[in-house]
Design an enzyme around this catalytic site. Structure first.
Site, mmCIF file in Angstrom:
data_model
loop_
_atom_site.group_PDB
_atom_site.id
_atom_site.type_symbol
_atom_site.label_atom_id
_atom_site.label_comp_id
_atom_site.label_asym_id
_atom_site.label_seq_id
_atom_site.Cartn_x
_atom_site.Cartn_y
_atom_site.Cartn_z
ATOM 1 N N ARG A 1 50.245 1.562 -63.700
ATOM 2 C CA ARG A 1 49.664 -0.183 -64.389
ATOM 3 C C ARG A 1 48.416 0.741 -65.251
ATOM 4 O O ARG A 1 47.736 0.342 -65.736
ATOM 5 C CB ARG A 1 48.758 0.030 -62.796
ATOM 6 C CG ARG A 1 48.105 -0.880 -62.861
ATOM 7 C CD ARG A 1 48.180 -2.464 -61.491
ATOM 8 N NE ARG A 1 47.881 -1.259 -60.767
ATOM 9 C CZ ARG A 1 46.207 -0.554 -60.170
ATOM 10 N NH1 ARG A 1 45.326 0.311 -61.293
ATOM 11 N NH2 ARG A 1 46.828 0.438 -59.586
ATOM 12 N N TYR B 1 43.856 -22.948 -78.823
ATOM 13 C CA TYR B 1 44.854 -22.325 -77.560
ATOM 14 C C TYR B 1 44.492 -23.414 -76.749
ATOM 15 O O TYR B 1 43.547 -22.922 -75.894
ATOM 16 C CB TYR B 1 45.747 -21.121 -77.833
ATOM 17 C CG TYR B 1 46.906 -20.650 -76.610
ATOM 18 C CD1 TYR B 1 48.127 -21.708 -76.976
ATOM 19 C CD2 TYR B 1 46.151 -20.453 -75.140
ATOM 20 C CE1 TYR B 1 48.629 -21.757 -76.162
ATOM 21 C CE2 TYR B 1 47.474 -20.479 -74.526
ATOM 22 C CZ TYR B 1 48.390 -20.926 -75.353
ATOM 23 O OH TYR B 1 49.837 -21.387 -73.851
ATOM 24 N N ASP C 1 40.975 -15.103 -81.896
ATOM 25 C CA ASP C 1 42.311 -15.356 -81.874
ATOM 26 C C ASP C 1 42.487 -14.882 -82.902
ATOM 27 O O ASP C 1 43.421 -15.358 -83.304
ATOM 28 C CB ASP C 1 42.538 -16.256 -81.076
ATOM 29 C CG ASP C 1 43.753 -16.311 -80.186
ATOM 30 O OD1 ASP C 1 44.964 -15.953 -81.454
ATOM 31 O OD2 ASP C 1 44.256 -16.909 -79.340
ATOM 32 N N LYS D 1 54.150 -14.555 -80.303
ATOM 33 C CA LYS D 1 54.637 -15.626 -80.798
ATOM 34 C C LYS D 1 54.986 -13.996 -82.400
ATOM 35 O O LYS D 1 56.290 -13.480 -82.428
ATOM 36 C CB LYS D 1 53.056 -15.951 -81.403
ATOM 37 C CG LYS D 1 52.264 -16.459 -80.240
ATOM 38 C CD LYS D 1 53.446 -17.730 -79.515
ATOM 39 C CE LYS D 1 52.815 -17.892 -77.956
ATOM 40 N NZ LYS D 1 51.789 -17.983 -77.794
HETATM 41 C C1 LIG Z 1 50.351 -18.818 -77.393
HETATM 42 C C2 LIG Z 1 49.496 -18.575 -77.695
HETATM 43 C C3 LIG Z 1 48.277 -17.750 -77.212
HETATM 44 C C4 LIG Z 1 48.795 -17.177 -74.852
HETATM 45 O O1 LIG Z 1 49.689 -16.179 -75.105
HETATM 46 P P1 LIG Z 1 50.879 -16.210 -74.295
HETATM 47 O O2 LIG Z 1 51.206 -15.336 -74.887
HETATM 48 O O3 LIG Z 1 51.353 -17.260 -73.968
HETATM 49 O O4 LIG Z 1 50.241 -16.158 -72.868
HETATM 50 C C5 LIG Z 1 46.847 -17.703 -77.186
HETATM 51 N N1 LIG Z 1 46.263 -18.485 -78.253
HETATM 52 C C6 LIG Z 1 47.213 -18.454 -79.171
HETATM 53 C C7 LIG Z 1 46.437 -19.290 -80.775
HETATM 54 C C8 LIG Z 1 48.824 -18.642 -78.830
HETATM 55 O O5 LIG Z 1 49.258 -19.730 -79.901
#
Ligand SMILES: *Cc1c(COP(=O)(O)O)cnc(C)c1O
Length: 378
Positions: free
Chosen positions: A51, A104, A175, A200
């Protein structure tokens, strides 16, 4: 051969995080499935318990840190949302958080939760309106920035916003999921934390859920790692190994997807069954000039509003054969969805907006499928 540090991003994606070159050694790091490590006495900096840290995280963390031009390896988390939660732990109870009004959805939900449970004041801004954002930064503790935004593809003036935040002592989290580290590197512009939904583009094959944060600040780095250990928001070794494998082809995938998106955006804009196309590559797009001068590439997400409202948008989705109707984005396969099918999506996102994640298929096949679905609306 160029020195390690001068390698360009496509080369970094391929070469970073490899095991040492030794005769008979593997070219890929192994997946180690072990919850604990042999240890007695003073543990020092040795691996101790899975962890806290594993040798399967390290190569991925090194590769992503280098791609973002960071002084530290990235900190990998069990999902993008776990990375968002870790980064937003910078907001003090009763503090002030600035967020984009379009972002998001679950990140905005997390901000609302901070408001409800920790007395945080959340200021929602149009991230493309620099004056409005700068005004909201006064007296704020943290700003969460997305650019381009999900799903409206607004483009922020990142250098201006990060400068304004820094001069006001506001911590910034960017982000970078949509732009990828190939499109922009916000740490170089002064961002405190860059985060990714690794799910992604970075992993890129719609087969893992993962996240990561990256920072240049040693104190923040230690804090993010401590947060991960305390909250147990960790990634499994298999998933991180798959993400590193996906990362090897990041440049090829992103280049192809972006090139496809430029062609599709232009053709969509000329189709009589399309009312509006949002993609920063289009000269008519409000974010075009900023993206052209501040980003490398325009991203591979397109927003489309077919003529005829939400029912027409749903009909387009239903008529497609190659495009996959699905949420999420950034995989090799092209996907799309009408965002407002979710009750939680911002009400300022048009009800008929289709968010399209352009993949790496042959662009003519992608267009033929779209054209036959759109032609039915005429
Ligand atoms: C999908 C996404 C997230 C969240 O990520 P997960 O891997 O689904 O928890 C955060 N920010 C953006 C811009 C996203 O497209």
């Amino acid at each position: 051969m160029p020195s390690h540090d001068s390698l360009r991003p496509a080369s970094v994606a391929v070469t970073a995080g490899r095991p040492p070159r030794v005769q008979g050694g593997p070219v890929n790091p192994p997946v180690v499935l072990s919850s604990t490590y042999v240890s007695q006495g003073d543990p020092g900096s040795d691996l101790l318990y899975a962890r806290i840290g594993t040798e399967t995280w390290q190569p991925f963390e090194e590769a992503l840190g280098r791609l973002e031009g960071a002084t530290h390896p990235a900190v990998v988390f069990g999902s993008g949302m776990a990375a968002v939660a870790a980064a937003l732990s910078l907001v003090p109870d009763g503090g002030v958080l600035v967020v984009p009004r379009h972002a998001y959805q679950v990140s905005l939900g997390y901000a609302d939760d901070l408001a409800a449970r920790h007395g945080v004041e959340v200021r929602r801004v149009d991230i493309a309106e620099t004056d409005q954002v700068v005004a909201a930064l006064d007296g704020a503790d943290v700003a969460l920035i997305e650019s381009p935004t999900n799903p409206m593809l607004e483009v922020a003036d990142l250098p201006a916003l990060l400068d304004a935040a820094r001069s006001r002592g506001v911590r910034t989290i960017v982000d970078n999921t949509f732009a990828t580290p190939l499109g922009q590197n916000p740490l170089a512009l002064g961002a405190d934390v860059v985060l990714h939904s690794v799910t992604k583009y970075l992993a890129g094959h719609s087969d893992v859920v993962l996240g990561a944060c990256v920072t240049n600040d040693p104190e923040l780095d230690a804090r993010l790692r401590a947060y991960r250990t305390l909250h147990g928001s960790i990634a499994g070794p298999m998933e991180v190994w798959l993400a590193l494998r996906g990362l090897r082809t990041l440049a090829l995938r992103v280049e192809r997807a972006q090139a496809n998106a430029v062609v599709l955006a232009e053709r969509l804009a000329a189709h009589p069954a399309v009312a509006e196309v949002r993609h920063p590559s289009l000269p008519s797009d409000p974010g075009h000039e900023r993206a052209r001068t501040q980003m490398r590439g325009f991203g591979a997400i397109i927003g489309v509003r077919p003529v005829g409202g939400p029912a027409a948008a749903d009909a387009v989705v239903a008529a497609l054969r190659l495009w996959v109707p699905a949420t999420s984005l950034g995989g090799v396969e092209s996907t799309l969805e009408r965002r407002r099918r979710f009750a939680t999506e911002s009400l300022t996102v048009p009800e008929d907006l289709l968010r399209m994640s352009v993949g790496i298929e042959d662009v003519e096949d992608l267009w033929a499928d779209l054209a036959q679905a759109l032609d039915r609306l005429l």
